[in-house]
Design a protein around this motif. Structure first.
Motif: not given
Length: 369
Positions: A44-58, A159-160, A334-338
């Motif tokens: 499942r998509l979680t706040p942790q996975r989403f934040t990981n994706a943001i870090e990778s995108g940086n 991710r893109a 989602a914004r709140s959680a991330v």
């Protein structure tokens, strides 16, 4: 001492239902936390996975900084209600009073060393503390609507845009696939390409984008969006100005303007009509909707975020006072959680001495954590 006292038996029998109820509540809370964290549903998509994706995108993790909008400055001032918002919401700050805030102006991107002249998106965040002890946190952006309609699409967009290790740039094929899957993004792309860039934070409009609910003293509920519209006259940057702009020109301009006078934005609330979408921030409401100016944001001073009040604030858009509620917009949740995950990570960086500035890296004052 007797092992069993018959007099205690009725009490024991009556106590069991209460103990069972407590156990069920505790178990339910534990399951809820497990579900939120993704422990029970690994895919499942979680706040942790989403934040990981943001870090990778940086492209890299900048320890001690916000994972998004890493570069910014702290600002302070007050919100002055004009009384026009009282009919819409019972929130105290809409009365004719001054409510102090600790705020932040920033640019998009995960690098605290980003160049202001290349930042398409600019942001304003406020933490307002009213005299009735309540707090309202806002997080607003310069774009007028969101790029996508759902949380999963937001994740796919992130991710893109992740740089390919081989080129240091996003993979064009992945970006093209994202655009095919989410045609609603075309509206945002058109805005990003054609809308003029302002010359200053001071003449930028900042939009709440997500829908909220205002509830007045009678219990009437209205769906709303809001924006902070600058009193400073808009001026557009030319391509030549953008190319020649100093990397920190926004903060330098802010300091110069504040040395002359405080800066002001009018808070303009847009009232939805029946049928206007509240769960889709990518869908703008019609221009003919009623607008009510409910007060003014006044910035009086600015400090570097390294030692400013904004550094340790999580501008969670769901920290709301009585009279304001979140809507059914899933991206808002989602914004709140991330934001929470990002906040915890950077605070851990700072507390553990792992922040970039704590290991000898130097940034311009306005770019520190």
């Amino acid at each position: 001492m007797p092992v069993n006292d018959p007099a205690d038996a009725p009490m024991t029998r009556h106590r069991w239902p209460a103990l069972l109820a407590i156990a069920l509540i505790v178990g339910g809370v534990a399951l809820a936390f497990g579900w939120i964290a993704g422990w029970l549903t690994p895919g499942r998509l979680t706040p942790q996975r989403f934040t990981n994706a943001i870090e990778s995108g940086n492209g890299q993790i900048y320890r001690g900084y916000r994972r998004a909008h890493a570069k910014g400055v702290c600002v302070a001032g007050y919100f002055e209600g004009n009384g026009q918002g009282v009919a819409l919401s019972s929130a105290r700050l809409f009365a004719p009073v001054r409510t102090p805030f600790a705020g932040r102006l920033s640019i998009a991107g995960g690098s605290p060393y980003g160049l202001d002249g290349k930042a398409r998106v600019r942001s304003m965040a406020l933490e307002l503390n009213s005299d009735d002890g309540q707090q309202w946190r806002m997080a607003m952006n310069s774009f007028p609507f969101f790029g996508v309609s759902t949380v999963s699409a937001f994740y796919e967009q992130t991710r893109a845009n992740t740089p390919d290790p081989a080129t240091g740039k996003p993979d064009p094929a992945k970006q093209a696939a994202f655009l095919r899957a989410h045609p609603e993004f075309a509206r945002f792309a058109s805005w990003a390409k054609s809308a003029p860039w302002s010359t200053s934070w001071a003449n930028t409009t900042f939009n709440g984008v997500n829908a909220f609910r205002f509830i007045n003293a009678r219990g009437d509920v209205r769906n709303v969006r809001w924006s902070m519209q600058p009193q400073a006259a808009f001026a557009a940057m030319t391509a030549e100005q953008r190319a020649a702009a100093d990397g920190n020109f926004l903060s330098e301009d802010l300091q110069a303007r504040l040395a002359r006078a405080p800066l002001r934005w009018d808070m303009v609330v847009t009232l939805a009509q029946p049928g206007d979408p509240t769960a889709d921030p990518a869908q703008p409401w019609p221009e003919d909707r009623q607008h009510v100016t409910v007060g003014t944001v006044v910035i009086e001073s600015s400090t570097p975020q390294a030692n400013g009040a904004c550094r340790d604030i999580n501008y969670d858009p769901l920290v709301l006072p009585t009279g304001v509620q979140g809507s059914d917009d899933p991206i808002l949740a989602a914004r709140s959680a991330v934001y929470s995950v990002s906040f915890n990570r950077r605070e851990h960086d700072i507390a553990s001495g792992k922040a970039d500035t704590a290991v000898g890296k130097t940034a311009a004052p306005e770019a520190r954590p």
